[in-house]
Design a protein around this motif. Sequence first.
Motif, PDB file in Angstrom:
ATOM      1  N   LYS A 131     -29.995  10.993  26.992  1.00  0.00           N
ATOM      2  CA  LYS A 131     -30.432  10.587  25.541  1.00  0.00           C
ATOM      3  C   LYS A 131     -29.106  11.410  24.769  1.00  0.00           C
ATOM      4  O   LYS A 131     -28.942  12.680  24.838  1.00  0.00           O
ATOM      5  N   GLY A 132     -28.705  10.849  23.649  1.00  0.00           N
ATOM      6  CA  GLY A 132     -27.694  11.430  22.967  1.00  0.00           C
ATOM      7  C   GLY A 132     -26.893  10.693  22.143  1.00  0.00           C
ATOM      8  O   GLY A 132     -26.547   9.386  22.209  1.00  0.00           O
ATOM      9  N   GLU A 133     -26.453  11.117  20.793  1.00  0.00           N
ATOM     10  CA  GLU A 133     -25.966  10.387  20.049  1.00  0.00           C
ATOM     11  C   GLU A 133     -24.473  10.753  20.107  1.00  0.00           C
ATOM     12  O   GLU A 133     -24.087  11.668  20.670  1.00  0.00           O
ATOM     13  N   ARG A 134     -23.644   9.799  19.641  1.00  0.00           N
ATOM     14  CA  ARG A 134     -22.088  10.248  19.732  1.00  0.00           C
ATOM     15  C   ARG A 134     -21.525  11.378  19.078  1.00  0.00           C
ATOM     16  O   ARG A 134     -20.966  12.219  19.775  1.00  0.00           O
TER      17      ARG A 134
ATOM     18  N   THR B 115     -23.536  13.900  18.123  1.00  0.00           N
ATOM     19  CA  THR B 115     -24.164  15.281  18.526  1.00  0.00           C
ATOM     20  C   THR B 115     -24.143  15.685  19.843  1.00  0.00           C
ATOM     21  O   THR B 115     -24.370  16.772  20.106  1.00  0.00           O
ATOM     22  N   SER B 116     -24.083  14.603  20.648  1.00  0.00           N
ATOM     23  CA  SER B 116     -24.302  14.938  22.129  1.00  0.00           C
ATOM     24  C   SER B 116     -23.258  14.866  22.921  1.00  0.00           C
ATOM     25  O   SER B 116     -22.455  13.834  22.700  1.00  0.00           O
ATOM     26  N   LYS B 117     -22.978  15.662  23.709  1.00  0.00           N
ATOM     27  CA  LYS B 117     -22.045  15.738  24.737  1.00  0.00           C
ATOM     28  C   LYS B 117     -22.558  16.075  26.096  1.00  0.00           C
ATOM     29  O   LYS B 117     -23.698  16.902  26.049  1.00  0.00           O
ATOM     30  N   MET B 118     -22.144  15.368  26.925  1.00  0.00           N
ATOM     31  CA  MET B 118     -22.396  15.487  28.385  1.00  0.00           C
ATOM     32  C   MET B 118     -22.002  16.965  28.962  1.00  0.00           C
ATOM     33  O   MET B 118     -21.018  17.072  29.403  1.00  0.00           O
ATOM     34  N   ARG B 119     -22.595  18.078  28.395  1.00  0.00           N
ATOM     35  CA  ARG B 119     -22.349  19.419  28.823  1.00  0.00           C
ATOM     36  C   ARG B 119     -22.665  19.698  30.187  1.00  0.00           C
ATOM     37  O   ARG B 119     -24.200  19.488  30.378  1.00  0.00           O
TER      38      ARG B 119
ATOM     39  N   TYR C  69     -27.983   6.363  24.281  1.00  0.00           N
ATOM     40  CA  TYR C  69     -27.684   6.812  25.607  1.00  0.00           C
ATOM     41  C   TYR C  69     -26.092   7.354  25.783  1.00  0.00           C
ATOM     42  O   TYR C  69     -25.289   6.559  25.422  1.00  0.00           O
ATOM     43  N   HIS C  70     -26.160   8.602  26.256  1.00  0.00           N
ATOM     44  CA  HIS C  70     -24.715   8.836  26.734  1.00  0.00           C
ATOM     45  C   HIS C  70     -24.386   8.518  28.328  1.00  0.00           C
ATOM     46  O   HIS C  70     -25.110   9.124  28.927  1.00  0.00           O
ATOM     47  N   LEU C  71     -23.417   7.912  28.422  1.00  0.00           N
ATOM     48  CA  LEU C  71     -23.335   7.391  30.134  1.00  0.00           C
ATOM     49  C   LEU C  71     -22.017   8.023  30.420  1.00  0.00           C
ATOM     50  O   LEU C  71     -20.949   8.188  29.782  1.00  0.00           O
TER      51      LEU C  71
ATOM     52  N   GLU D   3     -14.205  12.317  34.531  1.00  0.00           N
ATOM     53  CA  GLU D   3     -15.249  11.683  33.905  1.00  0.00           C
ATOM     54  C   GLU D   3     -15.066  10.716  32.677  1.00  0.00           C
ATOM     55  O   GLU D   3     -14.072  10.741  32.064  1.00  0.00           O
ATOM     56  N   LYS D   4     -15.517   9.845  32.665  1.00  0.00           N
ATOM     57  CA  LYS D   4     -15.457   8.901  31.629  1.00  0.00           C
ATOM     58  C   LYS D   4     -16.880   8.464  30.889  1.00  0.00           C
ATOM     59  O   LYS D   4     -17.743   8.239  31.481  1.00  0.00           O
ATOM     60  N   SER D   5     -16.789   8.319  29.642  1.00  0.00           N
ATOM     61  CA  SER D   5     -18.248   8.336  28.957  1.00  0.00           C
ATOM     62  C   SER D   5     -18.344   7.465  28.080  1.00  0.00           C
ATOM     63  O   SER D   5     -17.417   6.979  27.667  1.00  0.00           O
ATOM     64  N   MET D   6     -19.639   7.123  27.716  1.00  0.00           N
ATOM     65  CA  MET D   6     -19.798   5.943  26.738  1.00  0.00           C
ATOM     66  C   MET D   6     -21.125   6.089  26.291  1.00  0.00           C
ATOM     67  O   MET D   6     -22.006   6.722  26.833  1.00  0.00           O
ATOM     68  N   PHE D   7     -21.390   5.934  24.750  1.00  0.00           N
ATOM     69  CA  PHE D   7     -22.623   6.107  24.126  1.00  0.00           C
ATOM     70  C   PHE D   7     -23.158   4.397  23.904  1.00  0.00           C
ATOM     71  O   PHE D   7     -22.453   3.642  23.435  1.00  0.00           O
ATOM     72  N   VAL D   8     -24.131   4.288  24.279  1.00  0.00           N
ATOM     73  CA  VAL D   8     -25.127   2.976  24.351  1.00  0.00           C
ATOM     74  C   VAL D   8     -26.454   3.092  23.753  1.00  0.00           C
ATOM     75  O   VAL D   8     -26.892   4.096  23.909  1.00  0.00           O
TER      76      VAL D   8
END
Lengths: 208, 1084
Positions: free
Chosen positions: B752-755, B757-761, B794-796, B809-814
């Motif tokens: 879960k995460g917003e574009r 505020t959230s980073k896939m750390r 969601y952070h993918l 990695e490649k990420s996306m927010f949905v």
Amino acid sequence: MKVLAAELCLPPGVVPLLLVLHWKHGAGSPLPIAPLNATCATRHPCHSNLMNQIRNQLAQLNGSANALYILYYTAQGEPFPNNLDKLCGPNVTDFPPFHANGTEKDRLVELYRVIAYLGASLGNITRDQKVLNPNALGLHSKLNATADVMRGLLSNVLCRLCSKYHVGHVDVAYGPDTSGKDVFQKKKLGCQLLGKYKQVIAVVAQAF
Amino acid sequence: MDVSSCLRGPSWMVGSKRMRMASNFRWLLSTLILLYLMKQVNSQKKGTPRDFKCKTQNLQVWNCSWKAPPGHDGVYKVCIENRPHSCYQSEKGNVKIPRLPPGDHEITINLSRGLGSSMSKFLLNEKNVYFTPETPEILTLSADFPTSTLHLKWNDKGSVYPHHSDVIWEIKILHKENTEIIKLITHNTTLTGKDTVHHWSWTSDLPLECATHYVGIRCYIDDRHFSGHKQWRSSDSQTKVFPQDKVIPVGSDITFCCVTQEKVLLAQIGQTNCPLIHLDGENVAIKIRNISVSANSGTNVVFTTDDNMFGTVIFAGYPPDIPQKLNCETYDLKEVICTWNPGRSTALVGPRNTSYTLFESFSGKYVRYKRAEVPTNESYQLFFQMLPDQEIYNFTLSALNPLGQSESTILVNITEKVHPHTPTSIKVKDINSTAVILTWHLPGNFAKIKLLCQVEIIKTDLVRELRNVTVKGVENSSYLIAVDKLKPYTRYTFRIRCSSDTFWKWSKWSNEKQYLTTEAIPSKGPDTWREWSSDGKNLIIYWKPLPIHEANGKILSYNVSCSSDEETQSLSEIPDPQHRAEIQLDKNDYIISVVAKNSAGSSPPSKIASMEIPNDDLKIEQAIGMGNGILLTWNYDPNMTCDYVIKWCNSSRSEPCLMDWKKVPSNSSETVIESDQFRPGVRYNFFLYGCKNQGYQLLRSIIGYIEELAPIVAPNFTVEDTSADSILVKWEDIPVEELRGFLRGYLFYFEKGERDTSKMRGLESGRSDIKVKNITDVSQKTLRIADLQGKTSYHLVLRAYTDGGMGPEKSMFVVTKENSVGLIIAILIPVAVAVLVGVVTSVLCYRKREWIKETFYPDIPNPENCKALQFQKSVCEGNSGLKTLEMNPCTPNNVEVLEARSIVPKIEDTEIISPIAEHPEDHLEAEPENHVVVSYCPPVIEEEIPNPGVDEAGGTSQVIYIDVQSMYQPQAKPEEEQENEPVGGAGYKPQMHLPVTSAVEDLAAEDDLDKTAGYRPQADVNTWHLVSPDSPRSTDSNSEIVSFGSPCSINSRQFLIPPRDEDSPKSNGGGWSFTNFFQNKPND
């Protein structure tokens, strides 16, 4: 250059020096006849600034005389360094006189005699020390360097006398030959000679 | 300086006492005899010769003498009786007669005077003859001043004595003439009948120059005799110190003297003062013991006078050590060189240094060591010229210095000690392409021996080879050998060293000589391969340049030809740098030949068929390399009779693709493909061909990596579908060039995460809020993520991985869609619950309506039935004006209500209540400060409670409310606490101290009663909020004060309403509460 020698009684250490200086076999001690007005001819033209060279050589000798003196008496071992007044005092008989207040010509003639005397004595000392102290290479080196400068100085002085005062010959005297003396006498005479040399060269350098 | 000896006669007598006494005795005896005879003669005749006596110096002739009578001059005739020809005439008073044999002899002496004569007779015996030897003759007395040694030489004159006899010589040394003997020695010799010169030397402690020395000598044969003496003396008057320039051993003692006319004040050796020993005059000496080693310039010993110092130099050192490691060898059999180590330093230099002599005993020749004038790092060596026809040498090396000598010997066969010089003048000459002639020069006379030489051959590739050769030695000449087994057209470096065949030492290596051997024809044809062009019309022929060891020279060109059964077609010469040719061919089978040519000729042809043998069963395999190469293996196939070929190319290149190929022998089943062109992360195609009958068949096709790397790009992915609880993701393949390895799977992360505020750390750190899906099926290209929350961001993240590592990695927010069903359920459930509660409440209220009514809306009592009113009525009887209760002013009443627990039997209530009812005042007085007595403010009492008991207590009544807790309380009370509170522990406890126990017991337990007997909450404090505040419970004594709280409770008002009917069991319920509602079943 011509040397008039009444007697050919050559101290052993003097021969190489005289051969270099006079380029004629048979030069000896003493050289009693030296007419000041004799014909003078130099093998090479004298340096233009001869007196400066003479002064520089005297300064060089004066600058190194004390070091040579110290090096010498140190190499002779105790008690030489602690009894310099009695063992190394400048009590050298027959040392040529030098008058600092004389004319330049007289001073040059006396200088010639002094340097000739010292050069011969230095040859004796060098020879004795090579036998007595064969490993004292520093002392040998300094003795040889001093003798080299003296040879150059003697040549320059003679050139000056010849070119300016037309004096081609100067009678000189040499110190006693030490070859037959015992080791202690060789040490003592050498030390006395170097003490005298240190004393005289300071006066001579000041006079020029 | 003169040397003299002083010889003295009998003026000093030193000799054997025994001999002296014997001679005296004989002399005395002879004298007595003679006196006796003379007395006899004199008594007979006066004026005759007398005092006849004889002496001898050589035992051959006796010299006899007598005293002539005074005034009697004449001729004496001396005759020996009984001997022929034994008369001798003499005009003096003596005569020499030959030695007489032992025994008495009568001697007659006749004195003839003018006409008269007189005669005397004497008896002569040999025993009466005096023997005094000849005076010793000191031939020379010399002094060696440097060594302070005196050398004495004398003649014993032995020829004058008739027979051998022993001689005792006595020699003395004196300093001051005749006064101070400093040395006295005896020296024994034997007379041999001829003159003999004797030597004797003596070394003085004091230098000879220091004082005058005297030497005396005498001898004794049969009688004593003194000899003279000689003396020497120095005449030098200059001050000198002795000994001069002496060399002495370390540790020895030595005396120095100063010969001077001046007074010596001080003597010192080095810096050490020494005590003076005074000698003659002002001469002084010092004695030095155990002298230490000198410096190079010697040890100075000086004597100080008032104004000068005189001295000498002594050299204390060691005798030469035995030469060590003596070794003799020869470089050239012309000269022997001997080297050695001098051993311990002698501490002596210059002219006192050790001299060495090398002596060869067989030839008797020697050489001396000459020291360089200028000392350097001396190598002690001597050269000895070899002698013709001599091979064995016995060398003795003698070391000599002023203190001694030593020697070392060595016996060598010089032909076995050959250490040749360095070979020079190395030359190389061709024989053919694989052999050369090597010549060199070696000085030395080796004609009698053989030389063992070693040739070092270094090829271009630094391969080193050593070859030993034995050559017959010659004298000062060049040597020649053939070196074969070389490679054509190869640059070699030669160098040589030699020894004798009886090896002793190698010489130094000669200088290097480089040489390039000549060319030969190439030993093999080039390695060939062919590929059809992409259009299939041309055949491209490739070949590799021959390695240098096969080219055997510089390849100039290649000849390519193709042949079929019908014809042979040859192409033009292809110059060397080109290694490729293209031929237009049809699909017939041709044999292609490639020949390499150099200046020496052509190589054998390399042949290859143009067509491949088809293979239908071909699969593509994968292989991974080892970093620098890749290992390919295959099954051995006996049908493959030629060889195997592996060709490879970069998979991304277009056809025909050929990077390189490699041929492997047909008996191999594996090979490692290595190439500098290989790069990690690049996919290569490898093709394995088998060869049979000159035709190649593709056996295997392999794709592989030398080394796998991580992908350099992330897979492109998109969200295909989104619902309230799931997301469908789809991605694309990564190109091979960017994959850089075999794809092993994908990792899909989501959280879960917003574009913003959230980073896939820290994807790898195992965070619990990140969910990971590992997709190992590389063919899968979609993924549905379920069980998500609606309307949530969601952070993918998606990344691919190979065995080389993880790709980027490649990420996306949905954001998931909103969940409408849930919302509806969220609304409907509370409504339904509310309705259900209302229904239940209504039913309950309906069913309990009677109770509710009685509880909340009781019937209003008739004031006429009120006792209080009745009381008032009686009081106010007669006051007809008062018909209603006067409430103002209202006096507060104390109301005490006791409620019993429902579980407690009712009779207990009665029992407990009774005392209180009987002694309410006592109890209040006993515990006036007890807080459990709760006063209720009358204003909160909305209804007046008729209480006859209270009324009886007084005009003012106080309501004391004591809650009797509901049935929960026994459960909340721990049993331990009950045990600790015996008074209050049994069942219901009143909230006031009840005088159930005796007064005495009350006093003893007063403290406890303070804690236990008063009011206390009867339940845990935590339960207070659950129950009605009007029912405070005692928990424990500690909570007595703090947990009590305010007893003022509005609800308590409800309980103050007395039951409608005291006898009715309903009233025992203690009033209404939710607790009662659920736990105390209603009466129904």
